[in-house]
Design a protein around this motif. Structure first.
Motif, PDB file in Angstrom:
ATOM      1  N   GLN A  51     -36.120  49.007  22.376  1.00  0.00           N
ATOM      2  CA  GLN A  51     -35.653  47.856  21.589  1.00  0.00           C
ATOM      3  C   GLN A  51     -36.712  47.346  20.626  1.00  0.00           C
ATOM      4  O   GLN A  51     -36.389  46.785  19.575  1.00  0.00           O
ATOM      5  N   MET A  52     -37.978  47.539  20.961  1.00  0.00           N
ATOM      6  CA  MET A  52     -39.058  47.085  20.090  1.00  0.00           C
ATOM      7  C   MET A  52     -39.111  47.864  18.769  1.00  0.00           C
ATOM      8  O   MET A  52     -39.644  47.379  17.777  1.00  0.00           O
ATOM      9  N   ILE A  53     -38.574  49.093  18.777  1.00  0.00           N
ATOM     10  CA  ILE A  53     -38.636  49.922  17.570  1.00  0.00           C
ATOM     11  C   ILE A  53     -37.252  50.156  16.958  1.00  0.00           C
ATOM     12  O   ILE A  53     -37.125  50.750  15.891  1.00  0.00           O
ATOM     13  N   SER A  54     -36.217  49.670  17.606  1.00  0.00           N
ATOM     14  CA  SER A  54     -34.865  49.835  17.066  1.00  0.00           C
ATOM     15  C   SER A  54     -34.669  48.901  15.877  1.00  0.00           C
ATOM     16  O   SER A  54     -35.264  47.818  15.825  1.00  0.00           O
ATOM     17  N   PRO A  55     -33.849  49.290  14.905  1.00  0.00           N
ATOM     18  CA  PRO A  55     -33.659  48.434  13.721  1.00  0.00           C
ATOM     19  C   PRO A  55     -32.856  47.186  14.071  1.00  0.00           C
ATOM     20  O   PRO A  55     -31.887  47.266  14.835  1.00  0.00           O
ATOM     21  N   PRO A  56     -33.236  46.025  13.546  1.00  0.00           N
ATOM     22  CA  PRO A  56     -32.412  44.824  13.727  1.00  0.00           C
ATOM     23  C   PRO A  56     -31.006  45.081  13.212  1.00  0.00           C
ATOM     24  O   PRO A  56     -30.795  45.915  12.321  1.00  0.00           O
ATOM     25  N   ARG A  57     -30.027  44.341  13.736  1.00  0.00           N
ATOM     26  CA  ARG A  57     -28.643  44.622  13.427  1.00  0.00           C
ATOM     27  C   ARG A  57     -28.348  44.503  11.932  1.00  0.00           C
ATOM     28  O   ARG A  57     -27.574  45.285  11.381  1.00  0.00           O
ATOM     29  N   VAL A  58     -28.934  43.527  11.251  1.00  0.00           N
ATOM     30  CA  VAL A  58     -28.687  43.380   9.810  1.00  0.00           C
ATOM     31  C   VAL A  58     -29.221  44.596   9.051  1.00  0.00           C
ATOM     32  O   VAL A  58     -28.555  45.132   8.159  1.00  0.00           O
ATOM     33  N   LEU A  59     -30.415  45.067   9.426  1.00  0.00           N
ATOM     34  CA  LEU A  59     -30.973  46.258   8.773  1.00  0.00           C
ATOM     35  C   LEU A  59     -30.151  47.495   9.090  1.00  0.00           C
ATOM     36  O   LEU A  59     -29.926  48.349   8.221  1.00  0.00           O
ATOM     37  N   ALA A 103     -19.479  33.546   4.557  1.00  0.00           N
ATOM     38  CA  ALA A 103     -20.890  33.763   4.900  1.00  0.00           C
ATOM     39  C   ALA A 103     -21.289  35.221   4.744  1.00  0.00           C
ATOM     40  O   ALA A 103     -22.462  35.531   4.481  1.00  0.00           O
ATOM     41  N   LEU A 104     -20.326  36.134   4.902  1.00  0.00           N
ATOM     42  CA  LEU A 104     -20.629  37.562   4.780  1.00  0.00           C
ATOM     43  C   LEU A 104     -21.138  37.922   3.383  1.00  0.00           C
ATOM     44  O   LEU A 104     -21.832  38.923   3.220  1.00  0.00           O
ATOM     45  N   PHE A 105     -20.810  37.091   2.397  1.00  0.00           N
ATOM     46  CA  PHE A 105     -21.289  37.370   1.037  1.00  0.00           C
ATOM     47  C   PHE A 105     -22.796  37.156   0.922  1.00  0.00           C
ATOM     48  O   PHE A 105     -23.408  37.586  -0.066  1.00  0.00           O
ATOM     49  N   THR A 106     -23.400  36.493   1.915  1.00  0.00           N
ATOM     50  CA  THR A 106     -24.861  36.327   1.914  1.00  0.00           C
ATOM     51  C   THR A 106     -25.556  37.465   2.666  1.00  0.00           C
ATOM     52  O   THR A 106     -26.790  37.509   2.703  1.00  0.00           O
ATOM     53  N   LEU A 107     -24.781  38.383   3.246  1.00  0.00           N
ATOM     54  CA  LEU A 107     -25.377  39.504   3.976  1.00  0.00           C
ATOM     55  C   LEU A 107     -26.312  40.346   3.105  1.00  0.00           C
ATOM     56  O   LEU A 107     -27.394  40.723   3.558  1.00  0.00           O
ATOM     57  N   PRO A 108     -25.932  40.679   1.864  1.00  0.00           N
ATOM     58  CA  PRO A 108     -26.872  41.451   1.043  1.00  0.00           C
ATOM     59  C   PRO A 108     -28.212  40.742   0.853  1.00  0.00           C
ATOM     60  O   PRO A 108     -29.263  41.393   0.868  1.00  0.00           O
ATOM     61  N   ARG A 109     -28.196  39.417   0.701  1.00  0.00           N
ATOM     62  CA  ARG A 109     -29.443  38.672   0.559  1.00  0.00           C
ATOM     63  C   ARG A 109     -30.243  38.730   1.861  1.00  0.00           C
ATOM     64  O   ARG A 109     -31.463  38.904   1.852  1.00  0.00           O
ATOM     65  N   ALA A 110     -29.542  38.574   2.992  1.00  0.00           N
ATOM     66  CA  ALA A 110     -30.222  38.654   4.295  1.00  0.00           C
ATOM     67  C   ALA A 110     -30.838  40.036   4.494  1.00  0.00           C
ATOM     68  O   ALA A 110     -31.971  40.162   4.983  1.00  0.00           O
ATOM     69  N   ALA A 146     -31.797  42.098   2.121  1.00  0.00           N
ATOM     70  CA  ALA A 146     -32.930  42.222   1.203  1.00  0.00           C
ATOM     71  C   ALA A 146     -34.157  41.491   1.748  1.00  0.00           C
ATOM     72  O   ALA A 146     -35.279  42.007   1.683  1.00  0.00           O
ATOM     73  N   LEU A 147     -33.945  40.298   2.302  1.00  0.00           N
ATOM     74  CA  LEU A 147     -35.059  39.523   2.852  1.00  0.00           C
ATOM     75  C   LEU A 147     -35.708  40.249   4.028  1.00  0.00           C
ATOM     76  O   LEU A 147     -36.936  40.285   4.152  1.00  0.00           O
ATOM     77  N   MET A 148     -34.876  40.832   4.896  1.00  0.00           N
ATOM     78  CA  MET A 148     -35.419  41.553   6.044  1.00  0.00           C
ATOM     79  C   MET A 148     -36.113  42.834   5.601  1.00  0.00           C
ATOM     80  O   MET A 148     -37.145  43.211   6.170  1.00  0.00           O
ATOM     81  N   SER A 149     -35.576  43.492   4.600  1.00  0.00           N
ATOM     82  CA  SER A 149     -36.208  44.714   4.086  1.00  0.00           C
ATOM     83  C   SER A 149     -37.570  44.400   3.488  1.00  0.00           C
ATOM     84  O   SER A 149     -38.552  45.118   3.721  1.00  0.00           O
ATOM     85  N   LEU A 150     -37.656  43.309   2.732  1.00  0.00           N
ATOM     86  CA  LEU A 150     -38.938  42.898   2.158  1.00  0.00           C
ATOM     87  C   LEU A 150     -39.928  42.496   3.242  1.00  0.00           C
ATOM     88  O   LEU A 150     -41.141  42.695   3.099  1.00  0.00           O
ATOM     89  N   SER A 151     -39.405  41.933   4.345  1.00  0.00           N
ATOM     90  CA  SER A 151     -40.278  41.525   5.446  1.00  0.00           C
ATOM     91  C   SER A 151     -41.024  42.711   6.044  1.00  0.00           C
ATOM     92  O   SER A 151     -42.132  42.555   6.573  1.00  0.00           O
ATOM     93  N   LEU A 152     -40.427  43.895   5.970  1.00  0.00           N
ATOM     94  CA  LEU A 152     -41.065  45.089   6.511  1.00  0.00           C
ATOM     95  C   LEU A 152     -42.392  45.392   5.801  1.00  0.00           C
ATOM     96  O   LEU A 152     -43.265  46.041   6.378  1.00  0.00           O
ATOM     97  N   PHE A 153     -42.529  44.909   4.572  1.00  0.00           N
ATOM     98  CA  PHE A 153     -43.750  45.157   3.810  1.00  0.00           C
ATOM     99  C   PHE A 153     -44.740  43.995   3.904  1.00  0.00           C
ATOM    100  O   PHE A 153     -45.797  44.015   3.266  1.00  0.00           O
ATOM    101  N   LYS A 154     -44.395  42.986   4.702  1.00  0.00           N
ATOM    102  CA  LYS A 154     -45.247  41.801   4.828  1.00  0.00           C
ATOM    103  C   LYS A 154     -45.558  41.493   6.287  1.00  0.00           C
ATOM    104  O   LYS A 154     -45.740  40.339   6.664  1.00  0.00           O
TER     105      LYS A 154
END
Length: 406
Positions: free
Chosen positions: A299-307, A366-373, A375-383
């Motif tokens: 679970q520590m290395i599995s992708p979060p559900r949004v990703l 709320a599902l229309f904000t999923l792409p933003r969520a 994107a934010l999580m994807s960017l977090s991978l680099f920070k």
């Protein structure tokens, strides 16, 4: 040219295996969560002394109301103490807390962490308790929460996770966060218990044998994600974590994108750190038959559900588009035929894990904000660098009267 083909082919297969396994994992436990989970009643009942530990850092806006609410349990009043652990509170907040029938432990650290606060509190209040219950500073328990926790201890469990649910659904991000919480409850808690594995801990609404918790926490040094370090240590030692789907504790969901990004960055950083730390011992645990521990390390290395949802959609859709645009293409090792299964399993798994109450117009919006969520999580991978080396505080708003009824 052959070298480039083999390199891209290896990458394609690596992505398919990684996301394909994650999709199958989500589907399996989401399917299991549809089955009932009803623990047997205990033959005898004992009323245990409970310490309700509420650590808070600069939580002046909510802590007084939370403390008052925690005093309203249907559990015998003499058998539980509300212990507020106050870190960097305003003088007027401390004065208001002193007027309540609670135990107030004031703490101050050069670098504040939840684990430090809990350890200091237990050293201060002593050992006259049977159960340690940990809440966040914004949590509201249903009136029978302590009774249900005590019942689980009657059944022989030492570690119990309650059902944390959303307190607020006032913004699209709050709704997404609430849905995510419930999906995780279904997959990592109820679904796991149905199949005989331990529930995941969640950081609050969790109870432990007091002496056991005090001894175990003394060796937990995490800055962030202390619950992850705690459950890895517990499962490595073959302890079982129970889940109480009917014991509700309300938790404030994030309302803004920047808070969402910071929170997920901290979580992703903690998971990566603990995977590095426990990867080899997790593999060894699997070989020794400790499935619970190996599962937790995965679970520590599995992708979060949004990703996961975003990546299988992008990759599956990409292969479908390329197969339509270049029907005779031979420069890809895979095709949509392989990616349709991760896509199908992910969507089915997510669909089964989302509670029916969220199938409404507000969730659709709320599902229309999923792409933003995503994107934010994807960017977090680099920070992620340094995200787990300092305490990142999530500020909570004022409490409304939304205490769940028993």
């Amino acid at each position: 040219m052959d070298y480039l083909f083999y390199l891209t082919s290896a990458l394609e297969w690596a992505l398919l295996i990684y996301f394909g396994f994650a999709a199958a994992y989500v589907f399996l436990f989401a399917l299991a969560s549809l089955l009932p989970y009803r623990p047997k009643l205990a033959a005898e009942s004992t009323t245990r002394k409970i310490a309700v530990l509420i650590p808070g850092y600069k939580e002046d806006a909510v802590i007084v109301d939370v403390a008052k609410d925690a005093l309203q349990q249907d559990y015998p009043a003499e058998q539980y103490d509300v212990v507020v652990i106050a870190d960097s509170f305003q003088p007027q907040t401390l004065s208001a807390l002193r007027e309540l029938p609670i135990r107030l432990v004031e703490v101050s650290f050069e670098k504040s962490t939840k684990s430090k606060a809990l350890n200091r509190a237990m050293a201060t209040i002593g050992d006259g308790y049977d159960i340690a219950l940990v809440l966040d500073a914004d949590n509201l328990m249903e009136r029978s929460f302590l009774t249900k926790v005590n019942d689980a201890f009657d059944r022989g469990y030492w570690i119990v996770q309650g059902h944390r649910a959303a307190k607020n659904l006032n913004t699209p991000f709050a709704i997404l966060d609430a849905v995510s919480e419930e999906v995780n409850n279904q997959i990592f808690r109820k679904g796991h218990r149905v199949l005989g594995l331990s529930s995941a801990l969640i950081g609050s609404g969790m109870a432990f044998d007091y002496a056991f918790f005090k001894e175990t926490m003394a060796n937990v040094k995490a800055v962030g994600g202390f619950d992850k370090e705690l459950e890895l240590k517990l499962l490595r030692d073959r302890q079982t974590i129970e889940y109480l789907p009917d014991a509700i504790v309300l938790d404030e969901k994030v309302q803004k994108s920047e808070v969402f990004a910071n929170q997920r960055r901290r979580w992703l950083s903690a998971q990566l750190i603990y995977f590095k730390r426990y990867a080899w011992s997790g593999l060894a645990g699997l070989l020794r038959g400790n499935i619970d521990f190996a599962d937790k390390v995965y679970q520590m290395i599995s992708p979060p559900r949004v990703l996961l949802l975003g990546m299988v959609t992008i990759l599956g859709g990409g292969y479908l588009f390329l197969s339509w645009l270049f029907p005779e293409t031979s420069w890809l090792a895979l095709s949509f035929q392989e990616w349709r299964w991760p896509l199908l399993l992910t969507y089915l798994g997510m669909g089964m894990a989302v509670p029916r109450k969220f199938y409404n117009l507000d969730t659709l919006k709320a599902l229309f904000t999923l792409p933003r969520a995503f994107a934010l999580m994807s960017l977090s991978l680099f920070k992620l660098k340094g995200a787990n080396k300092k305490f990142i505080h999530t500020q909570h708003g004022t409490i409304e009267d939304k205490t769940p009824k028993a």
